[in-house]
Design a protein around this motif. Sequence first.
Motif, PDB file in Angstrom:
ATOM      1  N   GLY A 106      -2.696  97.460  22.165  1.00  0.00           N
ATOM      2  CA  GLY A 106      -1.664  97.489  21.130  1.00  0.00           C
ATOM      3  C   GLY A 106      -1.020  96.163  20.794  1.00  0.00           C
ATOM      4  O   GLY A 106       0.119  96.147  20.330  1.00  0.00           O
ATOM      5  N   ASP A 126      -6.254 101.195  12.878  1.00  0.00           N
ATOM      6  CA  ASP A 126      -5.549 100.384  13.870  1.00  0.00           C
ATOM      7  C   ASP A 126      -4.317  99.747  13.228  1.00  0.00           C
ATOM      8  O   ASP A 126      -4.421  98.771  12.488  1.00  0.00           O
ATOM      9  CB  ASP A 126      -6.475  99.301  14.427  1.00  0.00           C
ATOM     10  CG  ASP A 126      -5.870  98.514  15.573  1.00  0.00           C
ATOM     11  OD1 ASP A 126      -4.627  98.548  15.754  1.00  0.00           O
ATOM     12  OD2 ASP A 126      -6.633  97.837  16.283  1.00  0.00           O
ATOM     13  N   ASP A 128      -2.178  97.942  14.463  1.00  0.00           N
ATOM     14  CA  ASP A 128      -1.854  96.628  15.008  1.00  0.00           C
ATOM     15  C   ASP A 128      -2.607  95.501  14.311  1.00  0.00           C
ATOM     16  O   ASP A 128      -2.392  94.340  14.622  1.00  0.00           O
ATOM     17  CB  ASP A 128      -2.130  96.607  16.513  1.00  0.00           C
ATOM     18  CG  ASP A 128      -1.256  97.606  17.246  1.00  0.00           C
ATOM     19  OD1 ASP A 128      -0.026  97.557  17.054  1.00  0.00           O
ATOM     20  OD2 ASP A 128      -1.799  98.452  17.974  1.00  0.00           O
ATOM     21  N   ARG A 175       3.702 102.182  24.818  1.00  0.00           N
ATOM     22  CA  ARG A 175       2.501 102.949  24.457  1.00  0.00           C
ATOM     23  C   ARG A 175       1.830 103.567  25.684  1.00  0.00           C
ATOM     24  O   ARG A 175       1.236 104.622  25.591  1.00  0.00           O
ATOM     25  CB  ARG A 175       1.528 102.090  23.678  1.00  0.00           C
ATOM     26  CG  ARG A 175       2.066 101.806  22.294  1.00  0.00           C
ATOM     27  CD  ARG A 175       1.036 101.167  21.428  1.00  0.00           C
ATOM     28  NE  ARG A 175       1.637 100.823  20.149  1.00  0.00           N
ATOM     29  CZ  ARG A 175       1.022 100.128  19.216  1.00  0.00           C
ATOM     30  NH1 ARG A 175      -0.206  99.722  19.415  1.00  0.00           N
ATOM     31  NH2 ARG A 175       1.637  99.856  18.098  1.00  0.00           N
TER      32      ARG A 175
END
Length: 180
Positions: A106, A126, A128, A175
Motif C-alpha cells: 500500500g 490499485d 495507490d 491496512r
Amino acid sequence: MKIIGLAGWSGAGKTTLLNKLIPHLIGVGVSVSTIKHAHHGFDVDIPGKDSWQHRQAGATEVLVASGKRWALMRELRGESEWSLPDLLDKLTPVDLVIVEGFKRSGHPKIEVHRAENGKPYLWPDDRDILGIAGDAPTGSGAPPCVALDAIGAVADMMLAAALPIDTVRARLAQRAKNPE
C-alpha cells in the motif's frame, strides 16, 4: 525520508527506467536508495566463495565488507518474507527510497506501462498508483501520465507523489489491521 514505488508488469521497463532516474535524481541533489522485490530465490554472492560457503553452512546472516562497500545477506531459513516496513527499517536515511516491485503493497506508486507488453493497466484496481509513466493513452479517469522516456517529468511526478516514511508506515499498519 520519502517513499515512492515503481510498479508494473514484467517487461514494462521498470529497471531500465530506474537506471535512468537514479542519476537524474542524484544530479538534482536528491539522495536515493532502492528496494527491489524478487519473486524467486536469488543469490548476490558467488557459489564457492567464502560468504557463500558461510550461508551454505547455516549462518543466518553474512556480512561481507571491503574498503569499497559492504553487503549484509540474511537467510530467512523458513521465516516469513519480510514486509516493506521491515525492510525500510534496514536502510540508512536518504531523501528518496524507490521501491521496485511490491506492487500489492500500500505505498504510493507510479505505474510503468508499455503497450507492446499487451498487459492491462494496474491503476484501475490499485488506488495507490498516483501517476503513470507510459507509452500509450491511459483512458478516462486515469492518474496523471507522462511519457516513459521523459525522465525529468517522471522524476518530478515521483517526487510529487512520494510520501514521508512515517505516513507510509502508518498506512501499511492500518491496512494490515483492516485488509480490504
